[in-house]
Design a protein around this motif. Structure first.
Motif, mmCIF file in Angstrom:
data_model
loop_
_atom_site.group_PDB
_atom_site.id
_atom_site.type_symbol
_atom_site.label_atom_id
_atom_site.label_comp_id
_atom_site.label_asym_id
_atom_site.label_seq_id
_atom_site.Cartn_x
_atom_site.Cartn_y
_atom_site.Cartn_z
ATOM 1 N N TRP A 33 -65.135 9.971 -10.257
ATOM 2 C CA TRP A 33 -65.325 10.163 -11.701
ATOM 3 C C TRP A 33 -64.646 11.445 -12.148
ATOM 4 N N ALA A 34 -63.784 11.308 -13.148
ATOM 5 C CA ALA A 34 -63.063 12.443 -13.717
ATOM 6 C C ALA A 34 -63.925 13.125 -14.770
ATOM 7 N N HIS A 35 -63.529 14.335 -15.105
ATOM 8 C CA HIS A 35 -64.256 15.139 -16.093
ATOM 9 C C HIS A 35 -63.680 14.884 -17.486
ATOM 10 N N LEU A 45 -59.405 20.365 -17.480
ATOM 11 C CA LEU A 45 -58.088 20.242 -16.861
ATOM 12 C C LEU A 45 -58.118 20.866 -15.469
ATOM 13 N N LEU A 46 -58.734 22.010 -15.346
ATOM 14 C CA LEU A 46 -58.837 22.671 -14.037
ATOM 15 C C LEU A 46 -59.715 21.860 -13.077
ATOM 16 N N ARG A 47 -60.828 21.325 -13.568
ATOM 17 C CA ARG A 47 -61.688 20.481 -12.727
ATOM 18 C C ARG A 47 -60.937 19.227 -12.260
ATOM 19 N N ASN A 48 -60.194 18.614 -13.190
ATOM 20 C CA ASN A 48 -59.451 17.402 -12.831
ATOM 21 C C ASN A 48 -58.264 17.713 -11.917
ATOM 22 N N VAL A 71 -56.600 12.325 -18.066
ATOM 23 C CA VAL A 71 -56.750 12.829 -16.706
ATOM 24 C C VAL A 71 -55.490 12.600 -15.870
ATOM 25 N N ALA A 72 -54.541 11.820 -16.364
ATOM 26 C CA ALA A 72 -53.331 11.500 -15.609
ATOM 27 C C ALA A 72 -52.490 12.735 -15.280
ATOM 28 N N LEU A 73 -52.421 13.692 -16.173
ATOM 29 C CA LEU A 73 -51.494 14.811 -16.005
ATOM 30 C C LEU A 73 -51.610 15.518 -14.653
ATOM 31 N N VAL A 91 -50.344 2.991 -23.632
ATOM 32 C CA VAL A 91 -51.507 2.271 -24.138
ATOM 33 C C VAL A 91 -51.114 1.173 -25.118
ATOM 34 N N TYR A 92 -51.980 0.218 -25.271
ATOM 35 C CA TYR A 92 -51.776 -0.975 -26.075
ATOM 36 C C TYR A 92 -51.689 -0.687 -27.571
ATOM 37 N N ASP A 93 -52.470 0.300 -28.030
ATOM 38 C CA ASP A 93 -52.631 0.483 -29.476
ATOM 39 C C ASP A 93 -51.771 1.589 -30.089
ATOM 40 N N ARG A 94 -50.809 2.128 -29.355
ATOM 41 C CA ARG A 94 -49.886 3.128 -29.916
ATOM 42 C C ARG A 94 -48.482 2.540 -29.875
ATOM 43 N N ILE A 95 -48.029 2.044 -31.011
ATOM 44 C CA ILE A 95 -46.767 1.309 -31.036
ATOM 45 C C ILE A 95 -45.618 2.146 -31.590
ATOM 46 N N GLU A 96 -45.906 3.041 -32.521
ATOM 47 C CA GLU A 96 -44.821 3.751 -33.191
ATOM 48 C C GLU A 96 -44.597 5.174 -32.695
ATOM 49 N N THR A 97 -45.601 5.778 -32.052
ATOM 50 C CA THR A 97 -45.442 7.127 -31.517
ATOM 51 C C THR A 97 -46.087 7.200 -30.135
ATOM 52 N N PRO A 98 -45.559 8.039 -29.257
ATOM 53 C CA PRO A 98 -46.148 8.137 -27.924
ATOM 54 C C PRO A 98 -47.474 8.889 -27.946
ATOM 55 N N THR A 99 -48.310 8.575 -26.982
ATOM 56 C CA THR A 99 -49.558 9.321 -26.829
ATOM 57 C C THR A 99 -49.241 10.719 -26.302
ATOM 58 N N LEU A 100 -50.169 11.631 -26.485
ATOM 59 C CA LEU A 100 -50.012 12.976 -25.944
ATOM 60 C C LEU A 100 -49.838 12.912 -24.430
ATOM 61 N N THR A 101 -50.614 12.067 -23.771
ATOM 62 C CA THR A 101 -50.514 11.958 -22.318
ATOM 63 C C THR A 101 -49.134 11.464 -21.904
ATOM 64 N N ALA A 102 -48.568 10.512 -22.621
ATOM 65 C CA ALA A 102 -47.217 10.030 -22.296
ATOM 66 C C ALA A 102 -46.207 11.164 -22.410
ATOM 67 N N ARG A 103 -46.329 11.962 -23.455
ATOM 68 C CA ARG A 103 -45.384 13.078 -23.633
ATOM 69 C C ARG A 103 -45.545 14.108 -22.523
ATOM 70 N N LEU A 104 -46.795 14.402 -22.133
ATOM 71 C CA LEU A 104 -47.027 15.396 -21.089
ATOM 72 C C LEU A 104 -46.614 14.888 -19.702
ATOM 73 N N CYS A 105 -46.828 13.603 -19.453
ATOM 74 C CA CYS A 105 -46.524 13.039 -18.135
ATOM 75 C C CYS A 105 -45.051 12.657 -17.959
ATOM 76 N N ARG A 106 -44.317 12.571 -19.048
ATOM 77 C CA ARG A 106 -42.920 12.121 -18.991
ATOM 78 C C ARG A 106 -42.097 12.792 -17.889
ATOM 79 N N PRO A 107 -42.125 14.124 -17.739
ATOM 80 C CA PRO A 107 -41.283 14.742 -16.707
ATOM 81 C C PRO A 107 -41.697 14.383 -15.273
#
Length: 133
Positions: A33-35, A45-48, A71-73, A91-107
């Motif tokens: 279980w993630a925090h 973020l530090l716990r995860n 928690v992916a980052l 994610v399924y429900d974000r069609i026109e802009t990326p999620t924050l997690t997608a932007r952070l995980c991209r690299p």
């Protein structure tokens, strides 16, 4: 769960937030279980990140797959350092802009999967797999 035919025959471990859905759907599975909350919450973020270190050191997975939870980052960063392939499913429900997690995980992402062709406007290298509900 829509990817069950792919993962059901493989050894796996789940990291997610403790919710009634997750507890029900993952009953009998190996779950950590993630925090929560994760967005803009430095202590979690530090716990995860510590959780990612423990899980990836113990499991040494063949791949890390995320469906967009915050928690992916830390898992993607550490997986990249360990040369473990990462797969990000927007994610399924974000069609026109990326999620924050997608932007952070991209690299740190080897493979992006889009559920809608329109998502490729902000993830041009993604493979469209269609809705995974």
């Amino acid at each position: 769960m829509a990817l069950r035919p792919w993962w059901s025959g493989r050894e796996r471990s789940w990291v997610t937030f403790r919710t009634p859905d997750a507890e029900s759907l993952l009953n009998g599975e190996e779950v950590r279980w993630a925090h929560h909350p994760t967005t803009r919450n430095l202590p979690n973020l530090l716990r995860n990140t510590a959780l990612a270190v423990r899980v990836l050191a113990a499991r040494r997975p063949a791949a890390v797959v995320s469906t967009g939870a915050g928690v992916a980052l830390p898992f993607f960063v550490l997986a990249r350092l360990l040369r473990v392939p990462t797969v990000y499913i927007e994610v399924y429900d974000r069609i026109e802009t990326p999620t924050l997690t997608a932007r952070l995980c991209r690299p740190f992402t080897r493979l992006f999967l889009a559920q809608w062709e329109e998502q490729r406007s902000f993830m041009p290298t993604a493979i469209t797999v269609g809705p995974l509900l």
